[in-house]
Design a protein around this motif. Sequence first.
Motif, mmCIF file in Angstrom:
data_model
loop_
_atom_site.group_PDB
_atom_site.id
_atom_site.type_symbol
_atom_site.label_atom_id
_atom_site.label_comp_id
_atom_site.label_asym_id
_atom_site.label_seq_id
_atom_site.Cartn_x
_atom_site.Cartn_y
_atom_site.Cartn_z
ATOM 1 N N UNK A 183 -7.196 3.802 1.466
ATOM 2 C CA UNK A 183 -7.247 5.187 1.925
ATOM 3 C C UNK A 183 -6.541 5.323 3.271
ATOM 4 N N UNK A 184 -5.731 6.376 3.393
ATOM 5 C CA UNK A 184 -5.057 6.685 4.649
ATOM 6 C C UNK A 184 -5.455 8.106 5.034
ATOM 7 N N UNK A 232 -1.490 -1.980 -4.834
ATOM 8 C CA UNK A 232 -2.685 -1.154 -4.674
ATOM 9 C C UNK A 232 -2.343 0.329 -4.791
ATOM 10 N N UNK A 233 -3.338 1.121 -5.229
ATOM 11 C CA UNK A 233 -3.185 2.579 -5.210
ATOM 12 C C UNK A 233 -3.494 3.051 -3.806
ATOM 13 N N UNK A 234 -2.938 4.187 -3.422
ATOM 14 C CA UNK A 234 -3.177 4.731 -2.083
ATOM 15 C C UNK A 234 -3.708 6.155 -2.213
ATOM 16 N N UNK A 235 -4.838 6.396 -1.526
ATOM 17 C CA UNK A 235 -5.423 7.738 -1.466
ATOM 18 C C UNK A 235 -5.083 8.283 -0.081
ATOM 19 N N UNK A 236 -4.322 9.353 -0.036
ATOM 20 C CA UNK A 236 -3.915 9.953 1.233
ATOM 21 C C UNK A 236 -4.770 11.199 1.446
ATOM 22 N N UNK A 293 4.525 5.695 10.766
ATOM 23 C CA UNK A 293 3.750 4.457 10.848
ATOM 24 C C UNK A 293 2.786 4.360 9.669
ATOM 25 N N UNK A 294 2.127 5.470 9.366
ATOM 26 C CA UNK A 294 1.183 5.475 8.246
ATOM 27 C C UNK A 294 1.912 5.296 6.911
ATOM 28 N N UNK A 295 3.103 5.874 6.796
ATOM 29 C CA UNK A 295 3.907 5.716 5.575
ATOM 30 C C UNK A 295 4.335 4.257 5.418
ATOM 31 N N UNK A 296 4.655 3.612 6.521
ATOM 32 C CA UNK A 296 5.047 2.197 6.489
ATOM 33 C C UNK A 296 3.885 1.329 6.005
ATOM 34 N N UNK A 329 -8.015 17.456 1.941
ATOM 35 C CA UNK A 329 -7.003 17.603 0.900
ATOM 36 C C UNK A 329 -6.552 16.189 0.544
ATOM 37 N N UNK A 330 -6.639 15.826 -0.748
ATOM 38 C CA UNK A 330 -6.327 14.460 -1.153
ATOM 39 C C UNK A 330 -5.154 14.413 -2.112
ATOM 40 N N UNK A 331 -4.481 13.269 -2.092
ATOM 41 C CA UNK A 331 -3.373 13.001 -3.002
ATOM 42 C C UNK A 331 -3.412 11.505 -3.301
ATOM 43 N N UNK A 332 -3.129 11.124 -4.555
ATOM 44 C CA UNK A 332 -3.117 9.719 -4.949
ATOM 45 C C UNK A 332 -1.693 9.279 -5.256
ATOM 46 N N UNK A 333 -1.332 8.111 -4.742
ATOM 47 C CA UNK A 333 -0.033 7.497 -5.012
ATOM 48 C C UNK A 333 -0.248 6.201 -5.769
ATOM 49 N N UNK A 334 0.602 5.940 -6.748
ATOM 50 C CA UNK A 334 0.546 4.677 -7.487
ATOM 51 C C UNK A 334 1.859 3.930 -7.306
ATOM 52 N N UNK A 335 1.822 2.606 -7.309
ATOM 53 C CA UNK A 335 3.061 1.836 -7.115
ATOM 54 C C UNK A 335 4.009 1.997 -8.287
#
Length: 135
Positions: free
Chosen positions: A53-54, A80-84, A67-70, A127-133
């Motif tokens: 989670x970010x 890993x999946x990322x929850x922003x 920095x957070x994107x890096x 507000x959430x968004x999920x990213x997958x590799x």
Amino acid sequence: MKLAETKKMDLVVVSPTAVPPVCRIMNYGKYKYSMEKKEKESKKKQKVINVKEIRMTPNIEDHDLGVKAKNASKFLQDGDRVKVVVRFRGRELGHTDVGRKVLLQFAKMTEDYSSIDKYPMIEGKNMTMFLVPKK
């Protein structure tokens, strides 16, 4: 049962719900061992996917966002999946469009390594968004 005893094997109920119940004469210890072995083999092939989670605010600076994107790119490269998450406080809730822009900009920064699984959605004050590799 007599047949199983004469062969010195076990009588195992394969399907108890069937009419009549289906049974099989076999060595139960050997059968149990082979089933455990198959289960262990299937567990080896499974990959555990973690969700990282970010968190950020809607008025985040460009450098901080970079920095957070890096960091998110590193997580995505590891598989890993990322929850922003963008957190809104007070009057910021009236400007959810700013948060959506930040999330989409974040997705654009990490698009080399990720694709969007769930587009930005508001849930309470977040507000959430999920990213997958990417494969």
